[in-house]
Design a protein around this motif. Structure first.
Motif, short mmCIF file in Angstrom:
data_model
loop_
_atom_site.label_atom_id
_atom_site.label_comp_id
_atom_site.label_asym_id
_atom_site.label_seq_id
_atom_site.Cartn_x
_atom_site.Cartn_y
_atom_site.Cartn_z
N LEU A 64 0.82 -0.62 0.02
CA LEU A 64 0.11 -0.04 -0.13
C LEU A 64 0.59 1.44 0.16
O LEU A 64 0.46 2.00 -1.05
CB LEU A 64 -0.84 -0.28 1.38
N ASP A 65 1.60 0.97 1.52
CA ASP A 65 2.65 2.11 0.71
C ASP A 65 3.00 2.62 -0.27
O ASP A 65 3.11 4.48 -0.76
CB ASP A 65 4.09 2.51 2.06
N SER A 66 3.74 2.13 -1.18
CA SER A 66 5.01 2.00 -2.09
C SER A 66 3.90 2.40 -3.22
O SER A 66 4.17 3.74 -4.50
CB SER A 66 5.61 0.73 -2.18
N PHE A 67 2.71 1.43 -3.71
CA PHE A 67 1.36 1.78 -4.41
C PHE A 67 1.41 2.94 -4.15
O PHE A 67 1.07 4.00 -5.06
CB PHE A 67 0.52 1.28 -4.23
N ALA A 68 1.09 4.04 -2.85
CA ALA A 68 0.16 5.52 -2.66
C ALA A 68 1.91 6.22 -3.45
O ALA A 68 1.50 7.36 -3.88
CB ALA A 68 -0.01 5.26 -1.20
N HIS A 69 2.89 5.95 -3.45
CA HIS A 69 3.84 6.97 -3.62
C HIS A 69 4.31 7.23 -5.17
O HIS A 69 4.00 8.45 -5.71
CB HIS A 69 4.91 6.61 -2.78
N ALA A 70 4.10 5.68 -5.58
CA ALA A 70 4.03 5.87 -7.43
C ALA A 70 2.57 7.01 -7.54
O ALA A 70 2.68 7.16 -8.14
CB ALA A 70 3.53 4.08 -7.37
N VAL A 71 1.17 6.39 -6.71
CA VAL A 71 0.06 7.67 -7.09
C VAL A 71 0.48 8.49 -6.87
O VAL A 71 -0.04 10.05 -7.75
CB VAL A 71 -1.53 6.39 -7.02
N ASP A 72 0.86 9.03 -6.15
CA ASP A 72 1.12 10.60 -5.66
C ASP A 72 2.28 10.85 -6.56
O ASP A 72 1.92 12.29 -6.78
CB ASP A 72 1.29 10.91 -3.87
N ALA A 73 3.73 10.19 -6.86
CA ALA A 73 3.98 10.86 -7.84
C ALA A 73 3.97 10.97 -9.60
O ALA A 73 3.50 12.42 -10.03
CB ALA A 73 5.34 9.50 -8.11
N GLU A 74 3.49 10.36 -9.83
CA GLU A 74 1.67 10.10 -11.21
C GLU A 74 1.00 11.20 -11.14
O GLU A 74 0.91 12.48 -12.30
CB GLU A 74 1.58 9.36 -11.75
N VAL A 75 0.17 11.74 -9.92
CA VAL A 75 -0.50 12.63 -9.36
C VAL A 75 -0.04 14.22 -9.90
O VAL A 75 -0.41 14.92 -10.73
CB VAL A 75 -1.98 12.35 -8.25
N ARG A 76 1.07 14.36 -8.71
CA ARG A 76 2.73 15.35 -8.91
C ARG A 76 2.86 16.31 -10.25
O ARG A 76 2.61 16.54 -11.01
CB ARG A 76 2.96 15.77 -8.23
#
Length: 80
Positions: A64-76
């Motif tokens: 969950l943590d690594s996936f959320a970081h990847a999502v956050d980077a894509e959103v930014r």
């Protein structure tokens, strides 16, 4: 949850995987996830954030943590 994105992804994973609780170190596949459920997760993330992510992201970032970081980077990146 530490970030808004982490909280969003946790909520979506809980809904799609039908689990009551989830921790940042939980693994999508260990929680019963598979490609069809992954597609549902990605569709909901796209709908809520506009981030279009590849299905392979689950293999690259299964927790969950690594996936959320990847999502956050894509959103930014998409907001630039």
């Amino acid at each position: 949850m530490a970030t808004e994105t982490l909280a969003l992804v946790a909520r979506i994973w809980r809904d799609v995987l039908a689990v009551e609780t989830i921790e940042p170190t939980d693994d999508f596949f260990a929680l019963g996830g598979h490609s069809l459920l992954g597609s549902q997760v990605l569709a909901r993330i796209d709908k809520e954030t506009g981030a279009r992510l590849p299905l392979r992201l689950f293999a690259e970032c299964p927790t969950l943590d690594s996936f959320a970081h990847a999502v956050d980077a894509e959103v930014r990146a998409t907001r630039r």
